[in-house]
Design a protein around this motif. Structure first.
Motif, mmCIF file in Angstrom:
data_model
loop_
_atom_site.group_PDB
_atom_site.id
_atom_site.type_symbol
_atom_site.label_atom_id
_atom_site.label_comp_id
_atom_site.label_asym_id
_atom_site.label_seq_id
_atom_site.Cartn_x
_atom_site.Cartn_y
_atom_site.Cartn_z
ATOM 1 N N LEU A 1 -5.826 -7.692 21.236
ATOM 2 C CA LEU A 1 -6.073 -6.488 22.033
ATOM 3 C C LEU A 1 -5.069 -6.364 23.170
ATOM 4 O O LEU A 1 -5.205 -5.507 24.026
ATOM 5 C CB LEU A 1 -7.497 -6.492 22.580
ATOM 6 N N GLY A 2 -4.068 -7.243 23.219
ATOM 7 C CA GLY A 2 -3.026 -7.136 24.223
ATOM 8 C C GLY A 2 -3.326 -7.867 25.514
ATOM 9 O O GLY A 2 -2.536 -7.810 26.452
ATOM 10 N N ALA A 3 -4.466 -8.556 25.582
ATOM 11 C CA ALA A 3 -4.800 -9.283 26.807
ATOM 12 C C ALA A 3 -4.320 -10.727 26.705
ATOM 13 O O ALA A 3 -4.128 -11.245 25.599
ATOM 14 C CB ALA A 3 -6.302 -9.246 27.033
ATOM 15 N N ILE A 4 -4.146 -11.383 27.879
ATOM 16 C CA ILE A 4 -3.726 -12.781 27.879
ATOM 17 C C ILE A 4 -4.912 -13.655 27.467
ATOM 18 O O ILE A 4 -6.019 -13.495 27.973
ATOM 19 C CB ILE A 4 -3.247 -13.195 29.283
ATOM 20 N N GLU A 5 -4.683 -14.577 26.533
ATOM 21 C CA GLU A 5 -5.709 -15.538 26.139
ATOM 22 C C GLU A 5 -5.132 -16.929 26.289
ATOM 23 O O GLU A 5 -3.932 -17.123 26.096
ATOM 24 C CB GLU A 5 -6.125 -15.305 24.679
ATOM 25 N N VAL A 6 -5.977 -17.900 26.627
ATOM 26 C CA VAL A 6 -5.511 -19.267 26.815
ATOM 27 C C VAL A 6 -6.351 -20.203 25.956
ATOM 28 O O VAL A 6 -7.575 -20.144 25.993
ATOM 29 C CB VAL A 6 -5.591 -19.692 28.295
ATOM 30 N N GLY A 7 -5.674 -21.117 25.203
ATOM 31 C CA GLY A 7 -6.369 -22.097 24.379
ATOM 32 C C GLY A 7 -7.057 -21.441 23.193
ATOM 33 O O GLY A 7 -6.921 -20.239 23.005
ATOM 34 N N PRO A 8 -7.840 -22.161 22.357
ATOM 35 C CA PRO A 8 -8.045 -23.606 22.482
ATOM 36 C C PRO A 8 -6.853 -24.446 22.007
ATOM 37 O O PRO A 8 -6.865 -25.652 22.199
ATOM 38 C CB PRO A 8 -9.256 -23.860 21.579
ATOM 39 N N GLU A 9 -5.819 -23.837 21.420
ATOM 40 C CA GLU A 9 -4.684 -24.644 20.990
ATOM 41 C C GLU A 9 -4.024 -25.309 22.197
ATOM 42 O O GLU A 9 -3.835 -24.676 23.227
ATOM 43 C CB GLU A 9 -3.635 -23.803 20.255
ATOM 44 N N SER A 10 -3.662 -26.578 22.028
ATOM 45 C CA SER A 10 -3.077 -27.312 23.144
ATOM 46 C C SER A 10 -1.752 -27.922 22.718
ATOM 47 O O SER A 10 -1.571 -28.316 21.572
ATOM 48 C CB SER A 10 -4.027 -28.423 23.581
ATOM 49 N N ALA A 11 -0.832 -28.003 23.674
ATOM 50 C CA ALA A 11 0.447 -28.646 23.392
ATOM 51 C C ALA A 11 0.315 -30.161 23.451
ATOM 52 O O ALA A 11 1.243 -30.886 23.118
ATOM 53 C CB ALA A 11 1.493 -28.159 24.384
#
Lengths: 552, 689
Positions: free
Chosen positions: B350-360
């Motif tokens: 939807l164009g919003a910033i999302e964080v995780g759950p993937e981690s480096a």
């Protein structure tokens, strides 16, 4: 600025999830806690739905979005004041069954109406004949509350409370649930006001526009994955006395879907008629799952999906038709849509599954002379997906969970003697349908138990898709006399055992395309017997070179 | 107990942390080694050697070892457990696969259910049956049992789980089957449901018993290797193992119930927060532990972490609730509220910033680690915002590459037409928002108002994000303990020795026989007490807590009610306690509806001596290290703010934010005007947010 609006959007969603979590904890009705049969939503003062909690049942998706407009019509903004709370359980205004009570609270920021907060909760009892199919009209199904003020300027409506007390079997639980809904709405309302204050925003107008536009755009983009065209699909269920045909034409045009249920069966004399809101809900649900829209439910995401059903047909019940067990038909609706779109969706489709949850209700008298009543539910197999097997003994499209045997036995004089997967019940295919399950249930009540059953797919098995084979149909009988059971009430005597074999899901793709690894696994773990493997997959255990003694 | 020299050991996914405390001299030594996943005892033993050398102590000086490990969780997640069979009542062999019949995400047609730990051909039915009342309905058929034993032998299983229907009410058939299996197959590990988790609901109990059996042999081998390594070093001090409930137990007990070690590390973090809060006179708080991959929170009430008996492990589908294996053992009620420092930020559909759950993760790690990671992470955003000092990461042991962090963030900044700092601020804000939302839903489910609870922050990234999260939660204050970066290992040293025994006996309250319940609870109490005493505790130091779960008849969720001594129990007092607790949780009571009790719990515990190591730093005037430029959240622009050295702050120090306080393992960031001061116990408190 969009990012700030996205933050506010997330807070609105969190407020509804918080509201739903609180309600679920406090609710009395077993179906609420086991299946999450409740909803929580936020609306603009003009009625557009902005956020809905993610809960356990698709049947409420549109119910709330459509219901709010009836509330606003009955009580326009100038008739509302802080401290007012509205309620109704009219099946035609909300989700198609008297048990579902919708409570709506206007939210004021200072003097200004900035939102409505609503919740829907399945209450324990509404008087009348209960959740079965027995009633021949809504009048027999229980108390219907037209849209009314449950609370006016903070004061509980005493007349309404007395009417409820006089009409239902569980007045304390019902009022407990209605007050919990009221408290949950109030909490969500203050979260909204706090958000507006902390961000210095006057109202939800700008946020509402953003949510609706973004969601509508994303939903339309997802729908555009289906090539434009008019597609036809149908599904047949056993029905009560005669089969029910659900037939739809799905017209896809530039990101818009119109589903027309013309051609479906006429009204039923039993309580399985579906109100349009409920038909709309399962239609929207099927489309949004299929296209993988993954957009939160709101007016924008619902707008690109429209529905028509002939008034008075089984999928657009005309008052006062009886509706209490409308899920029996409702759970088949997605199957017809999925069938219609199977061709254009290709591998994104799903084969037919068991559809209905099988409900059995046991009533009688315990050895201590206490009367008991207990409902069990169980799920058959889900159809195979285009890239994986169907889920065994798992509900679809409903989200209702099963009742543990130990809960049943500690609540009522019942004995669950078996709950196991039925080998070979999943339709053969490149991907196999989910397996059905077998339950064997006896009663310890000295006088036996009166059992009412709501079963389907005894005659009409779940079809396969894209060359997949149908799942095994359901069976139900009583041991040791072997007398068959259909949709009816009967007595289960001490020493007898009710055997329920739930249907399996259909397969996807030609069985000859199933991988050797998958077949080996099926055989090793006993999901498919050697005999069925030879018949359905034209291969033999020997050719799979099994070393059944070896490990994984 | 005399606990002069204590060593706490936390084996995490990436690092093994060790802390040594000498109560006589106040010496504290800390070691951090890479975890050795195939033989976790290697890092432990190497770490102990290093600790003793740096503290100049002999092996015989060590008085206690306290230990937690992710071994159990890893075995379940990676499916590296023993070859295990499950014996069930005939007709219920598929209980592990049928589960609860629901879908945890209604909108995802592709979802997957957790594969049972024990495949179908290893699940064997036995002829027997108990009723819900605990009366036998069909006796255990020895012939049928012997057939399954023969099958176990043929399948060469190393471990056997036994879970019969209604055994929570009467475990006699399970016990009889267990002794016959033990006689026939003396080398297999046995896991019996009435002992592991005697609670109603056959699927959850079977899942717990199966998981216990599955990890049993792995844990037994590990504990044996660790003990023999300690013996070789002539360390004779008793070893304790941290349980998920936040209590310590002997290796013998932990070896019988290995599944109870599942969340030992995170539990220790919550124990530490409770302990340090106590030092500052705070009894109710929200602990906030943010590390490299996840952030966890726990509500602490009256000085103790809330516990629950239901958790889920090894989620298979996008980390979603419901996609894991249910495990019903006493566990600190932790909730994973979101991302960690290594979590990756991206633009959602939807164009919003999302964080995780993937981690480096640690490899390649955030872009600023300059180890090949190119995707923007939370840590990269914090570096760009000036919240993490690129030159003082891990006390200067590692230098971060600001250029690479900016480069990675450019991906997001460009598509949103933002400056890089602005994109970093949005990532930081989105992380804080999602953690605050998750914490609020968790609190709502437990009817707790977070606006009254201080936020106690620790873990490497905790103090960096605490102020942002606290502002969203409306927390009255943020409290950051000393050595916040290695919180869990210290937590082991302050945990009580404890063990919980529970038993389901669902009944209407007006139908219970108090004398009979007292007798059953007395038996549970004896069992719990013996287990604690076997850990080296004096009998008179053992304290017992009694609890029962109860609900209004018809409700689906029980609440836990604290009970007085059993001699004071009557039906009326128990019901009164329930109604009072329900009223305080939900704000209403429901008159006229009968009350049901479900599960009785007895907790035996003995508190250890407190940690007397907080040597107050000597007053130093040069705590101010300098200034650095960071993003102020009140003015929303970069500004120079003072940087203080945590180790040099005077005991009565106080100041006004914005400011930064650095220590080796973490940094407290106060990016706006607020009041900051050192508390009597040595922690730092931020108020006026």
């Amino acid at each position: 600025m969009d990012l700030r609006l996205d933050l506010m959007w997330n807070r609105l969603l969190a407020a509804t999830n918080e509201q739903a979590a609180t309600l679920m904890r406090a609710a009395f009705s077993p179906i609420v806690r086991e299946a999450g049969d409740l909803s929580a939503c936020v609306f603009l003062p003009t009625g557009e739905m902005l956020a809905q909690a993610r809960t356990g049942t698709p049947g409420h998706i549109n119910s709330m979005a459509n219901a709010i407009h009836h509330f606003i019509e009955a009580f326009p903004p100038e008739t509302l004041a802080p401290g007012d709370v509205l309620v109704t359980n009219d099946p035609h205004l909300t989700s198609g069954q008297l048990h579902d009570h919708t409570v709506v609270t206007p939210v004021f920021h200072g003097e200004k109406l900035v939102a409505f907060v609503g919740s829907l909760c399945h209450l324990t009892d509404v008087g009348g004949r209960g959740l079965g199919i027995e009633a021949s009209s809504q009048f027999e199904e229980g108390l219907c509350i037209p849209i009314s003020k449950l609370v006016e300027r903070g004061v509980l409506n005493d007349l309404l409370v007395r009417v409820i007390r006089a009409n239902v079997r569980t007045p304390r639980e019902n009022l407990g649930d209605l007050l919990a809904q009221t408290a949950g709405n109030a909490a969500a309302g203050s979260a909204i006001v706090e958000m507006l204050e902390s961000l210095g925003v006057p109202d939800l107008t700008e946020l509402g526009r953003h949510i609706i536009e973004t969601s509508e755009k994303a939903t339309r983009a997802a729908i555009r994955k289906i090539p434009d065209g008019r597609y036809h699909g149908s599904v047949v269920s056993d029905g009560i006395e005669e089969p029910i045909l659900l037939q739809c034409a799905v017209e896809v045009c530039d990101g818009h879907v119109h589903v027309d249920w013309t051609g479906s069966s006429g009204p039923s004399p039993h309580g399985i008629n579906v109100v349009l809101n409920y038909t709309h809900a399962y239609t929207s649900y099927a489309i949004s799952c299929l296209v993988g829209a993954d957009v939160p439910n709101n007016t924008g995401s619902l707008r690109p999906i429209t529905v028509y059903a002939v008034p008075g047909s089984i999928v657009n019940a005309r008052w006062p038709a009886s509706v209490a067990a409308r899920h029996i038909v409702g759970h088949f609706l997605p199957m017809a849509i999925i069938n219609a779109l199977a061709e254009p969706m290709g591998e994104r489709g799903v084969a037919e599954g068991a559809a209905n949850i099988w409900l059995t209700q046991y009533r009688g008298t315990t050895v201590d002379g206490q009367s008991f009543s207990f409902a069990m539910s169980a799920a058959g197999g889900m159809g195979a997906r285009g890239d994986k097997d169907g889920l065994s003994a798992t509900a679809f499209p409903s989200g209702v969970m099963g009742i543990p045997a130990e809960i049943a036995e500690s609540s009522a004089p019942l004995l669950v003697l078996e709950r196991s997967l039925i080998p070979d019940s999943g339709g053969a295919g490149r991907f196999r349908g989910g397996l059905g399950q077998r339950l064997r249930i006896a009663t310890l009540a000295p006088g036996g138990a009166t059992v009412s059953v709501l079963l389907d797919r005894l005659a009409h098995a779940a079809s396969g898709l894209a060359g997949g084979r149908p799942g095994r149909s359901g069976r139900a009988w009583i041991e040791p006399s072997a007398r068959p059971v259909t949709k009816a009430s009967f007595t289960l005597r001490p020493g007898e055992v009710l055997v329920l074999e739930l249907p399996g899901g259909g397969g996807f793709g030609a069985p000859s395309e199933r991988s050797i690894e998958a077949l080996r696994g099926d055989l090793r773990e006993g999901y498919v017997t050697g005999e069925a493997m030879e018949r359905d997959y034209i291969t033999t255990p020997a050719r799979l070179i099994i070393d059944s003694a070896s490990g994984e | 107990m005399i606990m002069a020299v204590r060593i706490g050991i936390d084996i995490g996914g990436t690092f093994t942390d060790l802390v040594l405390v000498d109560a006589n001299t106040g010496v504290v030594a800390v070691e951090k080694l890479l975890t050795t996943p195939d033989a976790p005892e290697h890092a432990v033993l190497a770490g102990i050697d290093k600790l003793l050398r740096s503290a100049s102590l002999a092996p015989s000086d060590v008085t206690n070892l306290m230990h937690g490990t992710t071994l159990v969780a890893n075995s379940l997640i990676e499916r590296k457990g023993a070859r295990t069979a499950l014996l069930t009542t005939e007709g219920f062999a598929d209980v592990l696969e049928i589960g609860r019949e629901g879908r945890y995400d209604l909108n995802d047609l592709g979802l997957e259910l957790p594969r049972p730990l024990i495949p179908r051909r290893f699940r064997l039915g036995v002829q027997e049956r108990m009723l819900a009342t605990g009366e036998p309905y069909r006796p255990l058929a020895p012939g049928s049992l012997d057939c399954t034993i023969a099958e176990c032998r043929r399948l060469s299983v190393e471990s056997v789980a036994i879970c019969f229907v209604n055994s929570y009410a009467n475990g006699a058939h399970e016990a009889a089957a267990a002794s016959r299996v033990a006689a026939a197959l003396p080398d297999v590990f046995l896991s019996v449901s009435a002992e592991v988790s005697p609670e109603i609901r056959e699927y959850e109990r079977a899942s717990t018993t199966a998981a216990n059996a599955y990890v049993g042999p792995v844990v037994a081998r590990y504990l044996a290797r660790l003990s023999s390594g300690l013996r070789e070093r002539r360390i004779s001090a008793p070893l304790f193992v941290m349980l998920s409930s936040g209590g310590l137990a002997s290796p013998a007990v932990a070896g019988m119930f290995p599944i109870r070690m599942l969340e030992s590390g995170p539990a220790a973090g919550a124990i530490l927060a409770a302990y340090l809060g106590g030092l500052e006179g705070v009894a109710d708080m929200l602990s906030f532990d943010m590390g490299g991959t996840t952030a966890k929170a726990c509500i602490i009430e009256r000085g103790r972490p809330r516990t629950t008996s239901q958790m889920e492990v090894a989620r298979v589908w996008r980390f979603k609730k419901g996609s894991g294996l249910p495990v019903n053992v006493p566990v600190v009620d932790l909730i994973e509220i979101g991302a960690g420092g290594g979590s990756i930020a991206r633009l959602g559909r939807l164009g919003a910033i999302e964080v995780g759950p993937e981690s480096a993760g640690a490899e390649p790690g955030p872009a600023c680690y300059a180890r090949g990671g190119a995707l923007p992470t939370v840590t990269d955003a914090d570096v760009v915002l000036g919240y993490i000092d690129a030159d003082y990461f891990l006390g200067g042991k590692m230098t971060l590459d600001v250029g690479r962090a900016r480069e990675a963030l450019r991906l997001i900044a460009d598509s949103l037409h933002l400056r890089i700092e602005a994109a970093a601020w949005w990532i930081h804000r989105v992380v804080a928002e999602s953690m605050a939302s998750a914490a609020r839903v968790h609190a709502a489910e437990r009817a707790v108002d977070l606006r009254t609870l201080p936020l106690v922050a620790f873990g490497g990234a905790g103090p960096v994000h605490a102020v942002s999260v606290a502002r969203l939660l409306g927390s009255p204050s943020v409290i950051v303990p000393n050595s916040a970066g290695v919180g869990s290992a210290i937590g082991f040293l302050v945990a009580p020795i404890g063990f919980e025994v529970s038993r389901s006996r669902p009944s209407r309250i007006d139908a219970i026989e108090i004398a009979e319940v007292r007798r059953a609870v007395g038996e549970m109490e004896r069992q719990a007490r013996e287990i604690v005493v076997s850990g080296g505790v004096r009998r008179e130091d053992v304290q017992i807590d009694y609890r029962v779960t109860a609900r209004y008849a018809g409700q689906g969720f029980e609440i836990e009610v604290d009970l007085p001594e059993p001699v004071q129990w009557t039906r009326a007092t128990i019901e009164e306690r329930f109604r009072a607790r329900y009223g305080s949780l939900h704000g209403v009571t429901v008159e006229g509806v009968p009350v049901e009790v479900a599960t009785w719990r007895v907790v035996a515990r003995a508190d250890v001596h407190p940690l007397e190591t907080h040597t107050a730093p000597t007053a130093r005037s040069d705590a101010l290290k300098g200034e650095r430029t960071l993003f102020r959240q009140d003015s929303e622009r970069m500004a120079d703010v003072p940087v203080y050295d945590r180790y040099r702050l005077a005991p009565d120090w106080s100041s006004q934010g914005p400011l930064v306080i650095e220590e080796r393992e973490s940094t407290l960031v106060v990016p706006l005007v607020a009041h900051v001061r050192v508390m009597p116990g040595g922690s730092i408190m931020v108020t006026g947010l």
